[in-house]
Design an enzyme around this catalytic site. Structure first.
Site, mmCIF file in Angstrom:
data_model
loop_
_atom_site.group_PDB
_atom_site.id
_atom_site.type_symbol
_atom_site.label_atom_id
_atom_site.label_comp_id
_atom_site.label_asym_id
_atom_site.label_seq_id
_atom_site.Cartn_x
_atom_site.Cartn_y
_atom_site.Cartn_z
ATOM 1 N N ARG A 186 31.827 44.944 27.956
ATOM 2 C CA ARG A 186 32.346 44.465 29.230
ATOM 3 C C ARG A 186 33.632 43.702 29.367
ATOM 4 O O ARG A 186 33.872 43.065 30.367
ATOM 5 C CB ARG A 186 31.182 43.460 29.636
ATOM 6 C CG ARG A 186 30.005 44.317 30.102
ATOM 7 C CD ARG A 186 28.591 43.620 30.324
ATOM 8 N NE ARG A 186 27.596 44.480 31.114
ATOM 9 C CZ ARG A 186 26.906 45.261 30.582
ATOM 10 N NH1 ARG A 186 26.799 45.477 29.166
ATOM 11 N NH2 ARG A 186 26.015 45.917 31.005
ATOM 12 N N HIS A 201 31.490 45.673 40.035
ATOM 13 C CA HIS A 201 31.637 46.768 39.162
ATOM 14 C C HIS A 201 31.164 48.094 39.835
ATOM 15 O O HIS A 201 30.376 48.162 40.419
ATOM 16 C CB HIS A 201 30.644 46.380 37.984
ATOM 17 C CG HIS A 201 31.078 45.158 37.594
ATOM 18 N ND1 HIS A 201 29.927 44.236 36.865
ATOM 19 C CD2 HIS A 201 32.150 44.197 37.204
ATOM 20 C CE1 HIS A 201 30.482 43.161 36.375
ATOM 21 N NE2 HIS A 201 31.819 43.098 36.426
ATOM 22 N N ASP A 243 37.358 50.393 73.636
ATOM 23 C CA ASP A 243 38.554 49.558 73.748
ATOM 24 C C ASP A 243 39.111 49.194 72.190
ATOM 25 O O ASP A 243 38.206 48.115 71.946
ATOM 26 C CB ASP A 243 38.762 48.381 74.646
ATOM 27 C CG ASP A 243 40.019 47.669 74.658
ATOM 28 O OD1 ASP A 243 40.806 48.535 73.664
ATOM 29 O OD2 ASP A 243 40.238 46.782 75.355
ATOM 30 N N GLU A 289 22.183 35.771 38.955
ATOM 31 C CA GLU A 289 23.292 36.105 38.010
ATOM 32 C C GLU A 289 23.981 34.985 37.137
ATOM 33 O O GLU A 289 23.031 34.020 37.131
ATOM 34 C CB GLU A 289 24.599 36.594 39.164
ATOM 35 C CG GLU A 289 24.719 38.009 39.013
ATOM 36 C CD GLU A 289 25.033 38.923 37.753
ATOM 37 O OE1 GLU A 289 25.705 37.979 36.790
ATOM 38 O OE2 GLU A 289 24.931 39.953 37.576
ATOM 39 N N GLU A 331 22.354 38.986 42.392
ATOM 40 C CA GLU A 331 22.817 40.385 42.658
ATOM 41 C C GLU A 331 21.529 41.354 42.849
ATOM 42 O O GLU A 331 20.369 40.954 42.169
ATOM 43 C CB GLU A 331 23.549 41.069 41.479
ATOM 44 C CG GLU A 331 23.957 42.338 41.467
ATOM 45 C CD GLU A 331 24.578 42.989 40.198
ATOM 46 O OE1 GLU A 331 24.154 44.186 39.969
ATOM 47 O OE2 GLU A 331 25.304 42.191 39.524
ATOM 48 N N ARG A 358 35.443 47.921 36.515
ATOM 49 C CA ARG A 358 35.150 46.315 36.660
ATOM 50 C C ARG A 358 35.837 45.485 37.374
ATOM 51 O O ARG A 358 35.432 44.445 37.561
ATOM 52 C CB ARG A 358 34.639 45.871 35.221
ATOM 53 C CG ARG A 358 33.610 46.677 34.462
ATOM 54 C CD ARG A 358 33.502 46.085 32.924
ATOM 55 N NE ARG A 358 32.872 44.760 32.878
ATOM 56 C CZ ARG A 358 31.777 44.295 33.250
ATOM 57 N NH1 ARG A 358 30.760 45.314 33.538
ATOM 58 N NH2 ARG A 358 31.359 43.090 33.026
ATOM 59 N N GLU A 412 27.931 41.462 43.493
ATOM 60 C CA GLU A 412 27.555 39.771 43.318
ATOM 61 C C GLU A 412 27.930 38.911 44.598
ATOM 62 O O GLU A 412 28.739 39.370 45.295
ATOM 63 C CB GLU A 412 28.005 39.390 41.937
ATOM 64 C CG GLU A 412 27.841 40.221 40.895
ATOM 65 C CD GLU A 412 28.642 39.944 39.503
ATOM 66 O OE1 GLU A 412 27.881 40.252 38.392
ATOM 67 O OE2 GLU A 412 29.826 39.270 39.796
ATOM 68 N N GLU A 446 28.279 47.377 42.401
ATOM 69 C CA GLU A 446 27.165 46.292 42.085
ATOM 70 C C GLU A 446 27.980 44.899 42.641
ATOM 71 O O GLU A 446 28.719 44.411 41.908
ATOM 72 C CB GLU A 446 26.984 46.216 40.477
ATOM 73 C CG GLU A 446 26.351 47.571 39.846
ATOM 74 C CD GLU A 446 26.492 47.376 38.097
ATOM 75 O OE1 GLU A 446 27.178 46.532 37.780
ATOM 76 O OE2 GLU A 446 25.642 48.201 37.667
ATOM 77 N N GLU A 454 32.720 52.944 34.480
ATOM 78 C CA GLU A 454 32.335 51.817 35.504
ATOM 79 C C GLU A 454 33.816 51.113 35.442
ATOM 80 O O GLU A 454 34.509 50.480 34.440
ATOM 81 C CB GLU A 454 31.383 50.767 35.018
ATOM 82 C CG GLU A 454 31.214 49.517 35.400
ATOM 83 C CD GLU A 454 30.360 48.523 34.687
ATOM 84 O OE1 GLU A 454 29.980 47.570 35.396
ATOM 85 O OE2 GLU A 454 30.303 49.017 33.558
#
Length: 471
Positions: free
Chosen positions: A340, A270, A52, A213, A221, A361, A133, A131, A359
């Protein structure tokens, strides 16, 4: 690849009595149903097991509630947290009336994204490497009533506890923004993270690493290898399940909220991604950062559609408390190699064409990974289809730009409401391909506005009392 027959044989050989069927709801939380082993046969892997679905968040109402869970034999693993031997299997959802895959099932949407990629002829495989965190806390309390509203989180690693009488306080507390890679005794979570990592491996996730981290208060992480779109999303859901349950075993609690602490870095996800065809990578070439034209167009699609994308990849009101300047957050919609501070980074991966990827981010782990990966792939493919130029790269620390320079760089939406508005105005790239439906997009927008945005707007915030109580 694992066959249904092999799974059934494993159940018989290992005398497994309980089968735990897991599936994901629209916002991105695993739900489950546990059945006795004799309820599973070969038809369960094609027709599914009935249930259901009327109370599942974001799904259709009670008048269309009969659903079936179709087992994926490739996702079978022994659940390490159950007292009795229990086989865990991830499922996708079908509608039994029509036999069609359910259009609001996120895992079905992810498969449609792969089917669309193949249909374009651009590629046949999309790889994703998230990735995610998270924070490990020792205590969390929160409530909201008519006359009160508060939250309180605590961690043995919290810098705010440097003066607390802990009988004795040993003083090893990571400073704000200085939690990246400290050894013990400052890092108190080494053994917990190792157990998390090894438990993930036992559940079939290809593990790589674990570390502390940046933020104080227990930010961490774990890393696992990239995978094909759906398996990467499956692994991420297993990642979250394992981390939370190992933490509970130690009397601790985990959150993937993007911004649970004021004044320190938040938690992102990321997401590395690339497209391959016939076993060959398509993102390596002779353009900027040794990328191909295909990769640059893919970046163009991501950047063009980023404001709308964030309604899916950053789908909570808390997401936008992370996406603010000053905490290494990717608020600037630009691309660059090894930088970054840009929302799209091209990792410096050497000369191996197989390692060439981008990547993105911005995303965070409150997102539903099946929807987030599918939406990013649709945006990238729209960039390739329409040859969207990403513009010039921004190879400088964007956080140090002058106000005049920064004004020329587009930025992420400042709230979930603005991101949903962007999605309302820009979702053709999601539905023209048939990956997402208009029904799904409108249901997503309505659900988020009604259950999150407007609910937050209705409630007094504790900081408003600090600002305004004595006016």
């Amino acid at each position: 690849m694992t066959t249904p027959q092999e799974v059934l044989k494993m159940i018989q050989d290992q005398k497994i009595q309980m089968i735990d069927l897991k599936f994901i709801d629209t916002p991105g939380t695993w739900q489950h149903l546990t059945v006795y082993y004799n309820q599973i046969d070969e038809s369960s892997f094609s027709d599914g097991v009935p249930f259901d679905g009327s109370s599942i968040r974001g799904w259709k109402g009670i008048e269309e509630s009969d659903m079936t869970m179709v087992l994926d034999p490739n996702t079978a693993w022994i659940d390490p947290f159950m007292k009795e031997p229990t086989l865990s299997i991830i499922c996708s959802i079908k509608e039994p009336r029509t036999g069609e895959w359910y259009s609001r099932c996120p895992r079905v949407i992810a498969q449609k994204a792969i089917d669309y990629l193949v249909s374009t002829g651009v590629g046949d495989t999309a790889f994703f490497g998230p990735e995610a965190e998270f924070f490990i806390f020792d205590d969390v309390r929160f409530d909201q009533t008519a006359n009160s509203g508060y939250y309180h989180v605590d961690s043995v690693e919290g810098r705010w506890n440097s003066g607390k009488d802990e009988g004795p306080n040993l003083g090893y507390k990571p400073r704000f923004k200085e939690g990246y890679f400290p050894v013990a005794p400052t890092d108190t979570f080494q053994d917990i993270r190792t157990e998390m990592l090894l438990t993930m491996a036992a559940c079939g996730v290809p593990i790589e690493k674990q570390h502390h981290e940046v933020a104080t208060g227990g930010q961490c992480e774990l890393g696992f290898r990239f995978g094909k779109l759906i398996e990467a999303a499956d692994w991420l859901m297993t990642y979250k399940y394992v981390i939370k349950n190992v933490a509970k075993k130690y009397g601790k609690t985990v959150t993937f909220m993007p911004k649970p602490l004021f004044g320190d870095n938040g938690s992102g996800m990321h997401t590395h991604q690339s497209i391959w065809k016939d076993g060959k990578p398509l993102f390596a070439g002779n353009e900027y950062a040794k990328l191909s034209k295909t990769a640059l167009y893919y970046i163009g699609g991501i950047l063009k559609h980023a404001p709308a994308l964030l309604a899916i990849t950053n789908p909570t009101t808390n997401s936008y408390k992370r996406l603010v300047p000053g905490y290494e957050a990717p608020v600037n919609l630009a691309y660059s190699q090894g930088n970054r501070s840009a929302s799209v980074r091209i990792p410096l991966s050497g000369d191996n064409p197989k390692a060439k990827r981008l990547e993105f981010r911005c995303p965070d782990a409150t997102s539903n990974p099946y929807l987030a990966f599918a939406a990013m792939l649709c945006a990238g493919l729209d960039g390739i289809k329409n040859q969207i130029d990403p513009g010039e790269p921004l190879d400088k620390n964007i956080y140090e730009l002058s106000p005049e320079e920064l004004a020329k760089v587009p930025s992420t939406p400042g709230s979930l409401e603005l991101a949903l508005e962007a999605l309302e105005n820009d979702h053709a790239f999601l539905i023209e391909s048939g990956v997402f439906s208009e029904d799904f997009i409108q249901n997503w927008i309505d659900y988020k506005l009604a259950n999150e945005v407007k609910q937050m707007q209705l409630r007094p915030h504790p900081y408003e009392f600090y600002l305004y109580y004595d006016v």
